[in-house]
Design an enzyme around this catalytic site. Structure first.
Site, PDB file in Angstrom:
ATOM      1  N   ASP A 149       2.605   0.691   7.958  1.00 49.40           N
ATOM      2  CA  ASP A 149       2.577  -0.084   9.135  1.00 49.40           C
ATOM      3  C   ASP A 149       3.843  -0.041  10.028  1.00 49.40           C
ATOM      4  O   ASP A 149       3.979  -0.520  11.231  1.00 49.40           O
ATOM      5  CB  ASP A 149       2.184  -1.635   9.182  1.00 49.40           C
ATOM      6  CG  ASP A 149       0.676  -1.830   8.481  1.00 49.40           C
ATOM      7  OD1 ASP A 149      -0.026  -0.888   8.542  1.00 49.40           O
ATOM      8  OD2 ASP A 149       0.328  -3.051   8.297  1.00 49.40           O
TER       9      ASP A 149
ATOM     10  N   TYR B 157     -32.187  10.971   7.363  1.00 53.67           N
ATOM     11  CA  TYR B 157     -33.332  10.148   8.091  1.00 53.67           C
ATOM     12  C   TYR B 157     -34.318   9.614   7.215  1.00 53.67           C
ATOM     13  O   TYR B 157     -35.098  10.526   6.289  1.00 53.67           O
ATOM     14  CB  TYR B 157     -34.093  10.775   9.189  1.00 53.67           C
ATOM     15  CG  TYR B 157     -35.354  10.173   9.698  1.00 53.67           C
ATOM     16  CD1 TYR B 157     -35.421   9.001  10.350  1.00 53.67           C
ATOM     17  CD2 TYR B 157     -36.461  10.836   9.229  1.00 53.67           C
ATOM     18  CE1 TYR B 157     -36.355   8.135  10.467  1.00 53.67           C
ATOM     19  CE2 TYR B 157     -37.763  10.091   9.440  1.00 53.67           C
ATOM     20  CZ  TYR B 157     -37.520   9.028  10.366  1.00 53.67           C
ATOM     21  OH  TYR B 157     -38.854   8.200  10.578  1.00 53.67           O
TER      22      TYR B 157
ATOM     23  N   GLU C 253      10.325  -5.566  -3.505  1.00 54.20           N
ATOM     24  CA  GLU C 253       9.475  -6.490  -2.782  1.00 54.20           C
ATOM     25  C   GLU C 253       9.980  -7.907  -2.675  1.00 54.20           C
ATOM     26  O   GLU C 253       9.972  -8.498  -3.479  1.00 54.20           O
ATOM     27  CB  GLU C 253       7.966  -6.409  -3.416  1.00 54.20           C
ATOM     28  CG  GLU C 253       6.959  -7.164  -3.001  1.00 54.20           C
ATOM     29  CD  GLU C 253       6.579  -7.333  -1.357  1.00 54.20           C
ATOM     30  OE1 GLU C 253       6.926  -8.168  -0.681  1.00 54.20           O
ATOM     31  OE2 GLU C 253       6.702  -6.093  -0.860  1.00 54.20           O
TER      32      GLU C 253
ATOM     33  N   ARG D  13       3.573   1.218 -15.842  1.00 54.20           N
ATOM     34  CA  ARG D  13       3.551   2.940 -15.586  1.00 54.20           C
ATOM     35  C   ARG D  13       4.508   3.464 -15.327  1.00 54.20           C
ATOM     36  O   ARG D  13       4.790   4.424 -14.627  1.00 54.20           O
ATOM     37  CB  ARG D  13       2.293   3.176 -14.531  1.00 54.20           C
ATOM     38  CG  ARG D  13       1.051   2.539 -14.916  1.00 54.20           C
ATOM     39  CD  ARG D  13       0.090   2.410 -13.600  1.00 54.20           C
ATOM     40  NE  ARG D  13      -1.286   2.448 -14.082  1.00 54.20           N
ATOM     41  CZ  ARG D  13      -1.938   1.424 -14.536  1.00 54.20           C
ATOM     42  NH1 ARG D  13      -1.263   0.276 -14.873  1.00 54.20           N
ATOM     43  NH2 ARG D  13      -3.345   1.467 -14.868  1.00 54.20           N
TER      44      ARG D  13
ATOM     45  N   CYS E  74      -6.547  -6.725   4.520  1.00 54.01           N
ATOM     46  CA  CYS E  74      -7.808  -6.652   5.123  1.00 54.01           C
ATOM     47  C   CYS E  74      -8.804  -7.695   4.644  1.00 54.01           C
ATOM     48  O   CYS E  74      -9.550  -8.065   5.319  1.00 54.01           O
ATOM     49  CB  CYS E  74      -8.229  -5.347   5.005  1.00 54.01           C
ATOM     50  SG  CYS E  74      -7.293  -4.033   5.917  1.00 54.01           S
TER      51      CYS E  74
ATOM     52  N   ALA F  47       0.834  -1.323  -0.147  1.00 53.58           N
ATOM     53  CA  ALA F  47       0.229   0.022   0.169  1.00 53.58           C
ATOM     54  C   ALA F  47       0.773   1.247   0.340  1.00 53.58           C
ATOM     55  O   ALA F  47       0.742   2.017  -1.026  1.00 53.58           O
ATOM     56  CB  ALA F  47      -0.996  -0.014   1.198  1.00 53.58           C
TER      57      ALA F  47
END
Length: 471
Positions: free
Chosen positions: A299, A442, A37, A74, A47, A13
């Site tokens: 993180d 509401y 990576e 890219r 998640c 991320a």
């Protein structure tokens, strides 16, 4: 003029958001971007792993936002299976090791540390046995699913069938309750072991007790005050159960849900500044403090809690993506900051939704705040409308000033996302009295005339008014 070089450590991320944002602002002739990576996947939703394991998400690749090939197309040189093993801060270089074991130094003008977090894995007997799983990465999820399918095939082939399969989840935090749900959906008998006296320590004890009651009502055996002493193994060295100080719990699969810690070993060895949680310390621009050309996010960093005024470790993908955009903007010549968080999180176990934002009672007391707490019970829709479900809201407000300090919500369908009302109010520094005047949508299918959060605000406003009057 030669292009500057941006090196990113971590392809998820924060790292790839930073790379992508910087590439939008700078072309390859101005800025070379290289990312490393160590895993097999990039830009994925960790998640979503419990919902993939549970079968709600059927395609692993649906969790991948952008593949390595897409990043490369890219203009980002993303090198998979390559791990950073050493930082030379004065020399502005990183030593990396590729899949073949070959090591080399890579220079940088800008370095982005997006190393994430690693699961807490206590040094217990049998903790590394076959059948014990973490669920931090997509690789972890794939290994778990492969093991479950292999186990089913072995049992079916041996005539044992699928009945009676047992899963033990160690830890009843966010990942623990989500994985408990995943195994319920797969037809397992589930036991959750939690050493604390309540599940979801991110809630106050009275709200955590609601979660405990609901989990037990779902057939999830939830054992509190259960300190794990080891993993039991069979003659083949495979996990067959989990031992606590007082009992043993048989298991066909064991999942660790004990939380995570910042992955900052490289940073620590390089002498970069770490906070009390072990996360990197950064400024508002996400630059590592004291280092003009080193950035960090996600993180592996600490962030400022805007309510308490203290730094804390908050490992959430929402923040990680924002950190990356801020870093990429600043490296690309634009300007952006990340001011902090209010501590918002939402989760669920089966049909029970759990949410919180701001401070718990203990956290407010720890920073010296005096407060009033109120709890209300209501419904998610108008009481007469079909499908309405119960919801309980707890609100904490500062005495005298009435400033909102925190909200916790436990309820059924359509309860959890109401926490966003409180999150916005916390960011705005609103009082609970001001909240009572919020113009919320509401209609009977969506809420009672007075939304439950506003009912809690009214009660909190009355409680804090008493303290303003000197009572």
């Amino acid at each position: 003029m030669a292009a500057q070089r941006m090196v990113v450590i971590g392809g998820d991320a924060t790292g790839m958001s930073a790379a992508s944002q910087a590439r939008r602002l700078k072309n390859p002739e101005e800025l070379e971007i290289v990312a490393f990576e160590r895993g097999r996947f990039s830009s994925y939703s960790a998640c979503g792993i419990p919902y993939w394991v549970g079968g709600e998400v059927t395609d692993r690749d649906a969790l991948i936002a952008r593949s390595p090939e897409e990043h490369r197309s890219r203009g980002i040189d993303l090198r998979m299976g390559t791990e950073a093993v050493e930082l030379d801060v004065p020399g502005q270089r990183v030593r990396v090791r590729d899949g073949s074991g070959t090591e080399r130094w890579e220079g940088f003008d800008h370095l982005v540390l997006a190393t994430g977090a690693v699961p807490v894995r206590p040094p217990l007997p049998g903790i590394d046995a076959e059948g014990v799983h973490g669920v931090q990465t997509l690789e972890d999820g794939q290994r778990l699913l492969d093991a479950l399918e292999h186990r089913v095939e072995s049992q079916d082939g041996g005539g044992g069938g699928r009945d009676g399969r047992r899963a033990v989840v160690v830890g009843a935090g966010y990942i623990g309750v989500e994985m408990a749900e995943a195994f319920v959906r797969r037809g397992y008998r589930v036991t959750v072991l939690e050493k604390a006296e309540q599940p979801m320590s991110t809630l106050d004890p009275d709200m955590g007790e609601l979660v405990h009651e609901a989990m037990c009502g779902m057939g999830i055996e939830t054992v509190l005050g259960a300190a794990v002493t080891g993993i039991l193994t069979d003659e083949r060295g495979r996990a067959r159960g989990v031992a606590t100080e007082n009992a043993e719990y048989p298991a066909d699969v064991v999942v660790l849900g004990l939380g995570v810690r910042p992955a900052t070993e490289l940073a620590r060895e390089a002498g970069l500044p770490l906070g009390g949680s072990g996360g990197l310390r950064t400024d508002l621009a996400m630059r590592v403090r004291g280092h003009e050309n080193i950035w960090a996010g996600g993180d592996c960093v600490e962030v400022l809690n805007l309510v308490s005024g203290r730094a804390q470790h908050v490992p959430l993908g929402t923040h990680a993506n924002k950190h990356g955009r801020v870093i990429g903007a600043n490296i690309g010549g634009d300007y952006a900051t990340f001011p902090g968080v209010v501590g918002t999180a939402v989760s669920k176990v089966c049909d029970l939704e759990i949410a919180r934002t701001g401070l718990l009672e203990a956290q407010a007391a720890e920073v010296g705040l005096r407060f009033a707490s109120v709890v209300i019970e209501s419904t998610t829709r108008a009481g007469y409308y079909p499908g309405t479900r119960p919801i309980r809201v707890k609100m904490i407000a500062e005495r005298r000033s009435g400033r909102l300090l925190g909200v916790q919500i436990v309820g059924r369908e359509h309860a959890g996302k109401r926490v966003d009302i409180a999150a916005v109010a916390l960011h705005a520094g609103m009082t609970v009295e001001q909240m009572t005047a919020l113009d919320l949508g509401y209609a009977p299918p969506f809420s009672p005339v007075w939304d439950p959060v506003l009912v809690a605000a009214r009660k909190a406003a009355a409680a804090t008014a008493v303290h303003r009057d000197g009572a």
